[in-house]
Design a protein around this motif. Structure first.
Motif, short mmCIF file in Angstrom:
data_model
loop_
_atom_site.label_atom_id
_atom_site.label_comp_id
_atom_site.label_asym_id
_atom_site.label_seq_id
_atom_site.Cartn_x
_atom_site.Cartn_y
_atom_site.Cartn_z
N ALA A 1 9.21 -1.15 -0.65
CA ALA A 1 7.42 -1.75 -1.14
C ALA A 1 6.97 -0.43 -2.27
CB ALA A 1 6.14 -2.14 0.02
N PRO A 2 6.61 -1.12 -3.14
CA PRO A 2 6.33 -0.43 -4.65
C PRO A 2 5.72 0.47 -4.16
CG PRO A 2 7.13 -2.66 -5.11
CD PRO A 2 7.22 -2.03 -3.78
N ALA A 3 4.46 0.23 -3.50
CA ALA A 3 2.98 1.11 -3.44
C ALA A 3 3.05 1.98 -2.93
CB ALA A 3 2.43 0.03 -2.48
N ILE A 4 4.55 2.22 -1.73
CA ILE A 4 4.42 3.28 -0.95
C ILE A 4 5.74 4.44 -2.33
CG2 ILE A 4 5.87 4.70 0.69
CD1 ILE A 4 3.62 2.44 2.14
N ASP A 5 6.11 4.16 -3.43
CA ASP A 5 7.09 5.31 -3.53
C ASP A 5 5.20 5.23 -4.35
OD1 ASP A 5 9.22 4.93 -2.59
OD2 ASP A 5 10.03 3.32 -3.81
N ILE A 6 4.99 4.91 -5.42
CA ILE A 6 4.14 4.74 -6.46
C ILE A 6 2.91 5.80 -5.42
CG2 ILE A 6 2.07 4.45 -7.49
CD1 ILE A 6 3.86 1.54 -7.72
N ILE A 7 2.87 5.58 -3.79
CA ILE A 7 1.62 6.46 -3.53
C ILE A 7 1.90 8.03 -3.91
CG2 ILE A 7 0.27 6.39 -1.84
CD1 ILE A 7 -0.11 4.38 -1.41
N ARG A 8 3.49 7.61 -2.87
CA ARG A 8 4.10 9.46 -2.64
C ARG A 8 3.91 9.76 -4.21
NH1 ARG A 8 8.86 7.11 -0.02
NH2 ARG A 8 7.85 7.39 2.90
N TYR A 9 4.66 9.44 -5.29
CA TYR A 9 4.41 9.73 -6.46
C TYR A 9 3.34 9.99 -7.51
CZ TYR A 9 8.81 7.71 -7.28
OH TYR A 9 10.05 7.34 -7.81
N LEU A 10 1.78 9.67 -7.23
CA LEU A 10 0.72 10.10 -7.23
C LEU A 10 0.07 11.64 -6.33
CD1 LEU A 10 -1.28 6.35 -7.60
CD2 LEU A 10 -0.35 8.14 -9.38
N VAL A 11 0.93 11.42 -5.02
CA VAL A 11 -0.07 12.39 -4.44
C VAL A 11 0.70 13.86 -5.04
CG1 VAL A 11 -0.06 13.21 -2.27
CG2 VAL A 11 -0.35 11.15 -2.74
N ASP A 12 2.17 13.34 -5.31
CA ASP A 12 2.82 14.75 -5.74
C ASP A 12 2.63 14.92 -7.21
OD1 ASP A 12 4.10 14.69 -3.58
OD2 ASP A 12 6.42 13.74 -5.04
N GLU A 13 1.93 14.25 -7.81
CA GLU A 13 1.18 14.97 -9.04
C GLU A 13 -0.42 15.49 -9.25
OE1 GLU A 13 2.08 14.88 -11.94
OE2 GLU A 13 4.43 14.77 -10.78
N GLY A 14 -0.72 15.08 -7.77
CA GLY A 14 -1.94 15.80 -7.81
C GLY A 14 -3.50 15.24 -7.96
N ALA A 15 -3.25 13.58 -7.30
CA ALA A 15 -4.27 12.52 -7.43
C ALA A 15 -4.69 12.13 -6.02
CB ALA A 15 -3.45 10.82 -7.52
N GLU A 16 -6.17 11.83 -5.69
CA GLU A 16 -6.72 11.84 -4.36
C GLU A 16 -6.34 10.30 -4.37
OE1 GLU A 16 -10.47 13.23 -4.26
OE2 GLU A 16 -9.60 14.98 -4.86
N VAL A 17 -5.74 10.07 -3.25
CA VAL A 17 -5.44 8.24 -3.23
C VAL A 17 -5.74 7.76 -1.74
CG1 VAL A 17 -3.88 6.43 -3.01
CG2 VAL A 17 -3.24 8.83 -4.47
N ALA A 18 -6.48 7.03 -1.73
CA ALA A 18 -6.74 5.72 -1.03
C ALA A 18 -5.91 4.08 -0.84
CB ALA A 18 -8.27 6.00 -0.78
N ALA A 19 -5.86 4.08 0.15
CA ALA A 19 -4.94 2.68 0.16
C ALA A 19 -5.80 1.01 1.13
CB ALA A 19 -3.46 2.77 0.53
N ALA A 20 -5.63 0.55 1.14
CA ALA A 20 -6.30 -0.77 1.71
C ALA A 20 -5.04 -1.95 1.72
CB ALA A 20 -7.32 -1.04 1.47
N ASP A 21 -4.84 -2.67 3.10
CA ASP A 21 -3.95 -3.49 2.91
C ASP A 21 -4.48 -4.37 4.09
OD1 ASP A 21 -1.20 -3.74 2.42
OD2 ASP A 21 -1.35 -5.26 4.21
N PRO A 22 -4.48 -5.75 4.10
CA PRO A 22 -5.05 -6.35 5.65
C PRO A 22 -4.34 -5.77 7.26
CG PRO A 22 -3.91 -8.13 4.27
CD PRO A 22 -4.22 -6.07 3.81
N LEU A 23 -3.06 -6.06 6.57
CA LEU A 23 -1.79 -6.17 7.70
C LEU A 23 -1.06 -4.79 8.07
CD1 LEU A 23 -0.28 -10.20 7.69
CD2 LEU A 23 -2.06 -8.70 9.04
N ALA A 24 -0.80 -3.84 6.86
CA ALA A 24 0.59 -3.26 6.73
C ALA A 24 -0.17 -1.62 6.75
CB ALA A 24 1.47 -3.47 5.25
#
Length: 435
Positions: free
Chosen positions: A327-350
């Motif tokens: 899933a693109p979101a998984i890779d993107i979130i990892r990139y964002l965290v590595d760059e120092g961002a604070e990340v929250a994510a939502a999904d109805p099933l996953a």
């Protein structure tokens, strides 16, 4: 007929349930204790629209049962359908270890003639190899058939009964006819061919669809540079009957269990056979680039990522599934965290599937409003309908400046969001900024 389906993943479980619904006596074989326990207890281990109803009815009618004993199941089988996983290895090769293990067991336990049907996606040439290594050495005659699946996750049950075609690869006409009887209640073109050609049909189909996605993403990227709008370009291109409108949606690119694995697998097969499939290599490269491009867009619009609060809407690789594979979101979130961002994510099933794949610092919730609270930017990574129809006025009240929206699926209304005071950024969409 009495059918044994080996492997209760997305393909195997759908096949087992639908074949049982058609009146066949089906045994689903699953070696994972936790998954088997759920299936025996009336709990589906995965989400697929419409599957639970079929599962319950077929279990109640005793047309479907489950076991972990393949050898015992083989004793009553007319057809054994292999639907185990064939994941990618780091070098792009297809991991066929589960296929080999099951094939070996089948040959050792075979005590009467039957047909082996390969539902797992395997590289062209695999069937001939399996016959030579395993099935030709069995004590009794075993016929082998390649019967690739073309199911789309999220609507796999519907696809089972409404396929564009049913492909059967076999070296014996009578065996092919026997396998086609499995689909006697389905109206669709039924195409027979040799085993290796049937294997190639699956790979060629997925590679072509992946190519369309990467192509339109390249056009979208060019649109940004020359001042065109992909939302106008793509539909007009798709009106050409030679091209068609499907898979021309620009954005974060493809994911899931099929396209990434099959494109890499076909590329490896090509290289192994001394051919450089340059077009396919470009397709793979473009798709990987789209995820990085999303991070770059956020970096530019936020003036950096360190300490920035970003909400990601969607974790599954597409709507209506809980599958996060590639899933693109998984890779993107990892990139964002590595760059120092604070990340929250939502999904109805996953969320459950994603939790073990993401850094523990990532906040997860089924409620999009919860993860949007305090966010400075939002990335739409999966176009779930409930995300598209959010109360964006309420969203703006929850967020903080600069109110950035990166629409990774070009699914939102730029004009409406701009009027509300958001900075909107799509993929190949003409930029709209606050006045």
């Amino acid at each position: 007929m009495k059918i044994v389906v080996v492997g209760m993943g997305y393909v195997g479980l759908v096949a087992a349930c639908c074949l049982a619904r058609s009146g066949h006596q089906v045994i689903g074989v699953e070696s994972a204790p936790e998954k088997l326990s759920k299936l025996r207890s009336g709990i589906l281990p995965l989400y697929e629209e419409g599957l639970e109803e079929v599962y319950r009815k077929t279990v109640e009618s005793q047309h479907l049962s489950f076991t972990d004993d393949l050898r015992e199941a083989i004793e009553v089988a007319d057809i054994i359908m292999i639907a185990v996983g064939t994941p990618s290895l780091p070098d792009g090769r297809v991991d066929l270890s589960q296929v080999y293990e099951v094939s070996g067991t089948i040959c050792e336990a075979a005590d009467h003639p039957f047909i082996v049907v390969m539902k797992s996606t395997v590289p062209p040439g695999t069937g001939k190899y399996l016959i030579e290594r395993f099935f030709s050495k069995a004590r009794v005659p075993i016929s082998y058939v390649s019967n690739p699946e073309f199911l789309r996750e999220g609507i796999a049950v519907w696809d089972w009964y409404h396929p564009d075609r049913i492909v059967v690869g076999c070296d014996d006409a009578r065996t092919a006819e026997k396998v086609l009887e499995l689909y006697s209640d389905i109206e669709a073109p039924k195409v027979t061919m040799d085993i290796t050609s049937a294997e190639m049909v699956k790979y060629a189909s997925n590679a072509f669809l992946a190519t369309k996605i990467s192509f339109i993403n390249e056009i979208a990227n060019l649109c940004e540079l020359v001042g065109a709008d992909i939302k106008a370009v793509a539909p007009a291109v798709g009106m050409d009957k030679r091209i068609g409108p499907h898979f021309l949606q620009a954005g974060l690119g493809y994911g899931g269990s099929c396209f990434p694995k099959d494109t890499k697998g076909l590329d490896f097969v090509s290289t192994f056979n001394g051919y450089s499939f340059n077009l396919l290599k470009a397709v793979i490269e473009v798709n990987a680039k789209q995820r990085i491009l999303a991070v770059r867009k956020l970096h530019k619009l936020l003036g950096g990522l360190v300490g920035r609060r970003i909400a990601v809407l969607g974790l599954a690789f597409k709507p209506n599934t809980d599958d996060i594979r590639e899933a693109p979101a998984i890779d993107i979130i990892r990139y964002l965290v590595d760059e120092g961002a604070e990340v929250a994510a939502a999904d109805p099933l996953a969320i459950r599937n994603a939790a073990s794949q993401l850094p523990p610092c990532v906040k997860l919730s089924p409620d999009p409003y919860e993860v949007l609270h305090g966010a400075q930017a939002v990335l739409l990574a999966t176009e779930w309908p409930q995300f598209i129809v959010l109360d964006w006025g309420k969203v703006k009240g929850l967020m903080r400046e600069p109110f950035v929206i990166v629409d990774g699926r070009n699914a939102l209304d730029p004009e409406k969001l701009t009027e509300l005071g958001f900075i909107y950024c799509g993929f190949g969409v003409l930029p709209k900024f606050r006045g």
